[in-house]
Motif scaffolding. Sequence first.
Motif, PDB file in Angstrom:
ATOM      1  N   HIS A  84      38.572  37.000  40.155  1.00  0.00           N
ATOM      2  CA  HIS A  84      39.029  38.106  40.530  1.00  0.00           C
ATOM      3  C   HIS A  84      40.651  38.202  40.164  1.00  0.00           C
ATOM      4  O   HIS A  84      41.415  37.229  40.243  1.00  0.00           O
ATOM      5  CB  HIS A  84      38.864  38.404  42.165  1.00  0.00           C
ATOM      6  CG  HIS A  84      37.467  38.478  42.409  1.00  0.00           C
ATOM      7  ND1 HIS A  84      36.763  39.843  42.419  1.00  0.00           N
ATOM      8  CD2 HIS A  84      36.364  37.737  42.722  1.00  0.00           C
ATOM      9  CE1 HIS A  84      35.587  39.791  42.560  1.00  0.00           C
ATOM     10  NE2 HIS A  84      35.342  38.304  43.022  1.00  0.00           N
ATOM     11  N   GLN A  85      41.084  39.436  40.235  1.00  0.00           N
ATOM     12  CA  GLN A  85      42.539  39.714  40.198  1.00  0.00           C
ATOM     13  C   GLN A  85      43.403  38.774  41.182  1.00  0.00           C
ATOM     14  O   GLN A  85      44.366  38.353  40.856  1.00  0.00           O
ATOM     15  CB  GLN A  85      42.771  41.039  40.281  1.00  0.00           C
ATOM     16  CG  GLN A  85      44.188  41.723  39.785  1.00  0.00           C
ATOM     17  CD  GLN A  85      44.159  43.433  39.786  1.00  0.00           C
ATOM     18  OE1 GLN A  85      43.318  43.956  39.907  1.00  0.00           O
ATOM     19  NE2 GLN A  85      45.194  43.672  39.187  1.00  0.00           N
ATOM     20  N   HIS A  86      42.848  39.080  42.371  1.00  0.00           N
ATOM     21  CA  HIS A  86      43.553  38.292  43.359  1.00  0.00           C
ATOM     22  C   HIS A  86      42.633  37.087  43.778  1.00  0.00           C
ATOM     23  O   HIS A  86      41.558  37.620  44.306  1.00  0.00           O
ATOM     24  CB  HIS A  86      43.981  39.219  44.543  1.00  0.00           C
ATOM     25  CG  HIS A  86      45.051  40.133  44.284  1.00  0.00           C
ATOM     26  ND1 HIS A  86      44.640  41.471  44.198  1.00  0.00           N
ATOM     27  CD2 HIS A  86      46.156  40.037  43.815  1.00  0.00           C
ATOM     28  CE1 HIS A  86      45.547  42.236  43.777  1.00  0.00           C
ATOM     29  NE2 HIS A  86      46.612  41.415  43.580  1.00  0.00           N
TER      30      HIS A  86
ATOM     31  N   PHE B 207      36.896  38.280  33.629  1.00  0.00           N
ATOM     32  CA  PHE B 207      38.182  37.754  33.938  1.00  0.00           C
ATOM     33  C   PHE B 207      39.232  38.992  34.186  1.00  0.00           C
ATOM     34  O   PHE B 207      39.525  39.687  33.297  1.00  0.00           O
ATOM     35  CB  PHE B 207      39.046  37.086  33.046  1.00  0.00           C
ATOM     36  CG  PHE B 207      38.258  35.461  32.598  1.00  0.00           C
ATOM     37  CD1 PHE B 207      37.177  35.168  31.859  1.00  0.00           C
ATOM     38  CD2 PHE B 207      39.071  34.447  33.021  1.00  0.00           C
ATOM     39  CE1 PHE B 207      36.644  34.071  31.589  1.00  0.00           C
ATOM     40  CE2 PHE B 207      38.277  33.144  32.863  1.00  0.00           C
ATOM     41  CZ  PHE B 207      37.220  33.119  31.983  1.00  0.00           C
ATOM     42  N   ASP B 208      39.332  38.957  35.501  1.00  0.00           N
ATOM     43  CA  ASP B 208      40.073  40.290  35.870  1.00  0.00           C
ATOM     44  C   ASP B 208      41.595  39.936  35.856  1.00  0.00           C
ATOM     45  O   ASP B 208      42.213  39.113  36.766  1.00  0.00           O
ATOM     46  CB  ASP B 208      39.910  40.771  37.219  1.00  0.00           C
ATOM     47  CG  ASP B 208      40.305  42.355  37.295  1.00  0.00           C
ATOM     48  OD1 ASP B 208      41.273  42.618  36.799  1.00  0.00           O
ATOM     49  OD2 ASP B 208      39.927  42.780  38.447  1.00  0.00           O
ATOM     50  N   GLU B 209      42.318  40.323  35.027  1.00  0.00           N
ATOM     51  CA  GLU B 209      43.940  39.922  34.842  1.00  0.00           C
ATOM     52  C   GLU B 209      44.024  38.463  35.232  1.00  0.00           C
ATOM     53  O   GLU B 209      45.019  38.279  35.786  1.00  0.00           O
ATOM     54  CB  GLU B 209      44.786  40.774  35.896  1.00  0.00           C
ATOM     55  CG  GLU B 209      44.774  42.457  35.140  1.00  0.00           C
ATOM     56  CD  GLU B 209      45.873  43.107  35.845  1.00  0.00           C
ATOM     57  OE1 GLU B 209      46.948  42.470  35.962  1.00  0.00           O
ATOM     58  OE2 GLU B 209      45.584  44.419  36.157  1.00  0.00           O
ATOM     59  N   PRO B 210      43.583  37.744  34.231  1.00  0.00           N
ATOM     60  CA  PRO B 210      43.596  36.240  34.516  1.00  0.00           C
ATOM     61  C   PRO B 210      45.086  35.737  34.218  1.00  0.00           C
ATOM     62  O   PRO B 210      45.753  34.650  34.714  1.00  0.00           O
ATOM     63  CB  PRO B 210      42.813  35.440  33.634  1.00  0.00           C
ATOM     64  CG  PRO B 210      42.550  36.648  32.681  1.00  0.00           C
ATOM     65  CD  PRO B 210      42.672  38.010  32.990  1.00  0.00           C
TER      66      PRO B 210
ATOM     67  N   LYS C 249      39.448  49.778  35.978  1.00  0.00           N
ATOM     68  CA  LYS C 249      39.136  48.527  35.099  1.00  0.00           C
ATOM     69  C   LYS C 249      38.295  47.538  36.113  1.00  0.00           C
ATOM     70  O   LYS C 249      37.210  46.985  36.174  1.00  0.00           O
ATOM     71  CB  LYS C 249      40.125  47.706  34.503  1.00  0.00           C
ATOM     72  CG  LYS C 249      40.653  48.768  33.558  1.00  0.00           C
ATOM     73  CD  LYS C 249      41.874  47.943  32.805  1.00  0.00           C
ATOM     74  CE  LYS C 249      43.117  47.341  33.735  1.00  0.00           C
ATOM     75  NZ  LYS C 249      43.761  48.616  34.425  1.00  0.00           N
ATOM     76  N   SER C 250      39.232  47.071  37.323  1.00  0.00           N
ATOM     77  CA  SER C 250      38.665  46.260  38.371  1.00  0.00           C
ATOM     78  C   SER C 250      37.369  47.058  38.908  1.00  0.00           C
ATOM     79  O   SER C 250      36.268  46.010  39.247  1.00  0.00           O
ATOM     80  CB  SER C 250      39.612  46.011  39.511  1.00  0.00           C
ATOM     81  OG  SER C 250      40.803  45.360  38.961  1.00  0.00           O
ATOM     82  N   THR C 251      37.358  48.281  39.049  1.00  0.00           N
ATOM     83  CA  THR C 251      36.190  48.871  39.901  1.00  0.00           C
ATOM     84  C   THR C 251      34.948  48.500  38.871  1.00  0.00           C
ATOM     85  O   THR C 251      33.770  48.368  39.310  1.00  0.00           O
ATOM     86  CB  THR C 251      36.513  50.326  39.924  1.00  0.00           C
ATOM     87  OG1 THR C 251      37.798  50.438  40.672  1.00  0.00           O
ATOM     88  CG2 THR C 251      35.456  51.043  40.620  1.00  0.00           C
TER      89      THR C 251
END
Lengths: 387, 508
Positions: B85-87, B164-167, B43-45
């Motif tokens: 980003h996730q982080h 939104f990556d795992e917000p 997903k993030s990729t």
Amino acid sequence: MMNKLKHRLLASSGFAASLIAIFAGLFVGFIILLITNPDQAVDGFVTILKGGFTGGAKGIGNIFYLATPIIMTGLSVGFAFKTGLFNIGASGQLIVGGYVAVLIGVLAPGLGSFHWVIALIGGMAAGALWAFIPGLLKALFNVHEVISSIMMNYIGMFMVNALVAETVFDSLRAQSLPVAQSAQMPTLGMDTLFKGSSVNAGIFVAILFVIVLYIILNKTTFGYELKACGFNKDASRYAGINAKRNIILSMTIAGAMAGVAGGLIYLAGSGKFIEIVDVLAMEGFTGISVALLASSNPIGVLFTGIFVSYITNGGFYMQLYDFVPEIIDIIISIIIYFSALALIVRHFFDRYALKSGLGDDDIPAPKVEPKRKRRIGLKNKEVDKDE
Amino acid sequence: MDYVIEMLNITKKFPGILANDNVSLQLKNGEIHALLGENGAGKSTLMSVLFGLYKPEEGVIKKNGKTIKIANPNDSNKYGIGMVHQHFKLVHNFTVLENIILGVESTKNGVLKMGEAKKRVVELSEKYHLSVNPDDLISDITVGQQQRVEILKMLYRDNEILIFDEPTAMLTPQEIIELMKIMRGLTKEGKSILFITHKLDEIKLVADRCTILRKGKYIDTIDVQSTTKEVMSELMVGRKVQLQVDKEPASPTDVVLNVKNLTVKTKRSKKNKLTNVSFEAKSGEIVCIAGIDGNGQKELVYALTGLSDVTQGTITLHGEDITKDTIRKRRVAGMSHIPEDRHKHGLILDYSLAYNLVLQRYFSKAFQKLGFLKHRSINTYSNELIEKFDIRSGQGRKTLVRSMSGGNQQKAILAREIDTDPEILVAVQPTRGLDVGAIEYIHKQLIRQRDEGKAILLISLELDEVLSVSDRVLVIYEGEIVADLDPTSTTEQELGLYMSGAKREAVS
Ligand SMILES: Nc1ncnc2c1ncn2[C@@H]1O[C@H](COP(=O)(O)OP(=O)(O)OP(=O)(O)O)[C@@H](O)[C@H]1O
Ligand SMILES: [Mg+2]
């Protein structure tokens, strides 16, 4: 074995980045040559490239001779880097180590064939002590090691100047007395092999320490802890690693390496003496470039140390042409420092490596169209009601 | 069809892994489109490809039907694509305002025009109810606020496609509700949103459609309203997942951890961070510390695990006083700790997976002899853990942890901390960022540990986790324990009242 090694070298982007950096440094150096002395630029540049080889066997011997201390200071700086510490104090550690080695070399002639070993160990201990102090200050009072080791550089230099004048002073030449024959580094027959050069067993001492540090960093729990602290302090603490102890130890070992560098310079019997001048030892700073260029890897330090020495030797022969010595110094520094930008280049390199992948496969195409098509009204969403 | 963004047949490879394997995704104008998949599904990729961080080997990206080239984040910005980003990627010693305008500063004669920028930021933050103080330093604000800064960053750049990556992974339940409202508000303004989450409830709550990935492959795109959570999780994991935890009632025996009158003060604030906290954790039970974030959980965990000092009180482990012991000593005595912040404390990102898996044991006889690491044992041991806990990565134990997906990083920590067979396991948000399948597995592990007679102290912000996994719930409010509850007879509403301080009971 050989194959594995080759594979490893090529696989590491650090190695490639260092090469790129070196070529970039050489290129910029050439541009400067072109600007300052266009007529002789090409000849001058070829001389640099031919480096130490210009002088034949003598030149080759001198490459190793000059490489010895900067490999040691490179190890010193690199080792501290691995723990996340910047040892800018190699210069002071070097001169203090050099002084103690000379002191033992001059005043204790009864030690027989171990004389030089003991003198070297003395220098190592002195260098270690000189770095232990900034390490302690950092661990106990969180004084930044850069500040304290710069101060230790000057304290060391002035103190050694004063002590030389008090203890081992050759008043005719205003420098330290020559060390006893037994305290000089053995030449192991290399003086005949590389006739006319000053190469001696020092290079083997340096290689020995390269191996020792490599083993410490990669094979021991101590090295595991040191690198962990360097990468992530908080996580190291969480894992119960005693960071304070490691800061002190890492600095001390780094200092010991610089101390050995000092010992090796002044025990070489090549006509180098501690002069009473207010100048910090250059080798301490060259060590920073050597370490950067090698990404702090001890094995890398061995090769970059030799490379820097090679280029520097080439510079000496440039005096054959119409270059003032200052220009030569500038060119050499540009090549070295530009090469040291390896870290930045490496950063770019890694990012590029992340972007492009490897391997391929055949994959069946997925269906793209969603099963059902339906637009959902926004009004009836729970979120809106949730107040 | 009015698709704002289409990603067609995207393939992205990393050393040893096909992170995206011919994946397609179509985003409609004004929708919230969820992206669901196991940890490491890609997903993030995929989102990083859209944002220009990675260059795919194959595939095209279209905006409003026209093919576009996105080579770097500047390009994506040009096309109105922004990403949280996730982080997070914020500069910690910069202010909120400085972070927002970083890279798009407007200047006048080389001088920053801060006044105007600030005015716009304030306007935006009012319009979208993203309250932040532009002059605060990032290092001083909460994670929830940092996220608002990230959102403002996108809005400031006039981005209309927001990723939104795992917000929600880092947010408290209150903040999550807040964020969902903000997202809704944004779509009403005509923005389109791509939303990665592992929480099916959140998808149900805000998303219109959902694309599901599994092991890098496209599985399906579904309509959220008409699909149940069970079906979604089955599509994603490839098997039926048990969303409910089932366990036998606990049969606690002797006391493992005893905390007495624990008080923690910090230099910075006059108020106690913890006041007279006393409790026990027995062998064979899962005790949960529930509370709204920032009510002393962190201080409690730090005091227990030795990361910070105790002002007053005692901590005993199996009757031994460990209040003043070093972190290492507590470890060896049998305390394990799954930390809250995986990047700060949990992992050495530049070490390999194998080295991270032995972070708590490298000094033990099994992995070291006379100070020399036994690399062979380390390797076999890490291969075992990777297999057992299904930690997925490109190059197995040799993978740099930095390149692993967030959920798999978390699994590595869990594997390490659970496998040491601790007497007491202090688990802070252990399932944060994990997919439903992995959560199921971890919950089972926790219960198995309990049944083997270990004590577990669970610190969680998620009410359903609190109520379903634990055997006893202690509610913490403003640094004090205000209730000792039985989860089987407590409702979420009741728990909420205690957590917000509206209700308290006398705790012995
Ligand atoms: N920069 C990278 N270098 C090498 N491998 C990578 C890199 N980034 C991701 N990967 C690999 O690609 C795979 C997909 O990772 P990705 O981060 O996209 O997963 P994800 O679906 O976001 O998972 P999670 O839910 O855990 O965040 C993983 O196996 C990961 O190890
Ligand atoms: Mg991810």
